[in-house]
Design an enzyme around this catalytic site. Sequence first.
Site, PDB file in Angstrom:
ATOM      1  N   GLY A   7       0.809  -1.213   0.000  1.00  0.00           N
ATOM      2  CA  GLY A   7       0.000   0.000   0.000  1.00  0.00           C
ATOM      3  C   GLY A   7       0.843   1.264   0.000  1.00  0.00           C
ATOM      4  N   ILE A  12      -0.955   7.240   3.715  1.00  0.00           N
ATOM      5  CA  ILE A  12       0.046   7.058   4.772  1.00  0.00           C
ATOM      6  C   ILE A  12       1.228   6.252   4.245  1.00  0.00           C
ATOM      7  CG2 ILE A  12       0.459   6.263   7.128  1.00  0.00           C
ATOM      8  CD1 ILE A  12      -2.551   6.467   7.630  1.00  0.00           C
ATOM      9  N   THR A  36      -5.378   1.120  -6.849  1.00  0.00           N
ATOM     10  CA  THR A  36      -6.807   1.361  -6.930  1.00  0.00           C
ATOM     11  C   THR A  36      -7.034   2.870  -6.887  1.00  0.00           C
ATOM     12  OG1 THR A  36      -7.099   1.311  -4.529  1.00  0.00           O
ATOM     13  CG2 THR A  36      -7.224  -0.798  -5.712  1.00  0.00           C
ATOM     14  N   THR A 129      -5.694   0.528  13.221  1.00  0.00           N
ATOM     15  CA  THR A 129      -6.462   1.738  13.462  1.00  0.00           C
ATOM     16  C   THR A 129      -7.137   1.689  14.813  1.00  0.00           C
ATOM     17  OG1 THR A 129      -8.446   2.943  12.727  1.00  0.00           O
ATOM     18  CG2 THR A 129      -8.339   0.627  12.184  1.00  0.00           C
ATOM     19  N   ASP A 130      -7.400   2.870  15.382  1.00  0.00           N
ATOM     20  CA  ASP A 130      -8.136   2.923  16.641  1.00  0.00           C
ATOM     21  C   ASP A 130      -9.589   2.491  16.476  1.00  0.00           C
ATOM     22  OD1 ASP A 130      -9.011   5.141  15.209  1.00  0.00           O
ATOM     23  OD2 ASP A 130      -8.556   6.601  16.775  1.00  0.00           O
ATOM     24  N   GLU A 131     -10.064   2.405  15.237  1.00  0.00           N
ATOM     25  CA  GLU A 131     -11.454   2.036  15.017  1.00  0.00           C
ATOM     26  C   GLU A 131     -11.760   0.603  15.439  1.00  0.00           C
ATOM     27  OE1 GLU A 131     -13.535   3.418  11.577  1.00  0.00           O
ATOM     28  OE2 GLU A 131     -11.947   4.816  11.051  1.00  0.00           O
ATOM     29  N   TYR A 154     -15.508  -2.101   7.886  1.00  0.00           N
ATOM     30  CA  TYR A 154     -14.090  -1.744   7.803  1.00  0.00           C
ATOM     31  C   TYR A 154     -13.375  -2.060   9.104  1.00  0.00           C
ATOM     32  CZ  TYR A 154     -10.000   1.205   8.475  1.00  0.00           C
ATOM     33  OH  TYR A 154      -8.745   1.641   8.800  1.00  0.00           O
ATOM     34  N   LYS A 158     -10.349  -4.898   9.930  1.00  0.00           N
ATOM     35  CA  LYS A 158      -9.039  -4.576  10.495  1.00  0.00           C
ATOM     36  C   LYS A 158      -8.820  -5.309  11.815  1.00  0.00           C
ATOM     37  CE  LYS A 158      -6.294  -2.132   9.237  1.00  0.00           C
ATOM     38  NZ  LYS A 158      -5.109  -2.356   8.360  1.00  0.00           N
ATOM     39  N   ASN A 184      -5.400  10.355  10.761  1.00  0.00           N
ATOM     40  CA  ASN A 184      -4.236  11.052  10.204  1.00  0.00           C
ATOM     41  C   ASN A 184      -4.683  12.220   9.332  1.00  0.00           C
ATOM     42  OD1 ASN A 184      -1.326   9.054   9.807  1.00  0.00           O
ATOM     43  ND2 ASN A 184      -3.015   8.576  11.168  1.00  0.00           N
ATOM     44  N   ARG A 218     -12.838  12.996  17.089  1.00  0.00           N
ATOM     45  CA  ARG A 218     -11.665  12.234  16.686  1.00  0.00           C
ATOM     46  C   ARG A 218     -10.394  12.926  17.177  1.00  0.00           C
ATOM     47  NH1 ARG A 218     -15.454   9.490  16.055  1.00  0.00           N
ATOM     48  NH2 ARG A 218     -16.157   8.388  14.180  1.00  0.00           N
ATOM     49  N   ARG A 277     -24.569   8.270   9.406  1.00  0.00           N
ATOM     50  CA  ARG A 277     -24.350   6.978   8.767  1.00  0.00           C
ATOM     51  C   ARG A 277     -24.547   5.865   9.798  1.00  0.00           C
ATOM     52  NH1 ARG A 277     -17.875   7.721   8.012  1.00  0.00           N
ATOM     53  NH2 ARG A 277     -17.207   6.963  10.049  1.00  0.00           N
ATOM     54  N   GLY A 279     -23.867   2.825  12.256  1.00  0.00           N
ATOM     55  CA  GLY A 279     -22.700   2.372  13.007  1.00  0.00           C
ATOM     56  C   GLY A 279     -21.637   3.425  13.195  1.00  0.00           C
TER      57      GLY A 279
END
Length: 324
Positions: A7, A12, A36, A129-131, A154, A158, A184, A218, A277, A279
């Site tokens: 990636g 990043i 992509t 990620t913190d998600e 997503y 992860k 970020n 965030r 949105r 969730g």
Amino acid sequence: MHLLITGGAGFIGSHFVRYIVNHHPDDHCVVLDRLTYAGSMNNLKAITGKANWTFIKGDIADASLVSSILSGEKGRQPIDAVVHFAAESHVDRSIKEPHPFIRTNIVGTHVLLESARRYGVKRFIQISTDEVYGSLGPAGSFAENSPLSPNNPYAASKASADLLALSYWRTYRLPVIITRSTNNYGSHQNPEKLIPLAVSRALADEPVTIYGDGQHTRDWVHVEDHCRAIDLALRKGENGEIYNIGANNEWTNLELVKLILKLLNKDESLITFVADRPGHDRRYAIDSTKIQTQLGWKPTKNFLLGLKETINWYRKHQNDWRID
């Protein structure tokens, strides 16, 4: 070191490639990216002509290709370390079409882990990620041992990749490290994300949309600070460990958009609230004490200065990146 950076043409990842090429000239980077919509060779133009990196267009889920890279086929050096950025990363897209997130983020990560195990890779950095922690209440912050509770496809993909990576450490002793960062910001970010999208819309005097009541919060860290943290984890981190990366720099989406409009001398009447949105996590915040005390990292970029620099970059390059 001979590094595989997956990636590496994305937001990043390209910052990290440029960081390594410029700060560690004795290292060699193999950049693997499928190019992509979220990746572009334009993100790597600044290091064109540098001898210590090569690019391969390809898919991390292609086991044959990954194997050939890690093993050192076709005259290449075998890979010492993998830094794994490649991922489908936009929550909205994951809600509309989850399948690519499962394929890339879970299956692709497994392909990399298995090949790394087979060829004796000495370090595998899983960029997360913190998600994965889910939504946080109005107080407190996530630590590395906080339970995983992802709330969208997503984040779930992860979290699954993280658990796979940790399983390869615990079962096979593959030397895995996981880093989990807050949001970020910086140059070269895809315009589907909040800051470049707000800048794009504001420059065109178009509505700047905000989900719900705009109070989703965030923590924001500059991408260059994030890259320094990853580099420290790569070189000094402990195998099997997780390192959270945050800046103690929390903003609600509404506050951030208002600040962007102020810096652009645009009126707040451009703000348009839309239905929230599904969730949508209310708040993320990271406790980065561990990486600061154990590896000596700390964020250095002043947020207001960094945001001004970021806005100026988008203003200068708006014909290259703007979307509707």
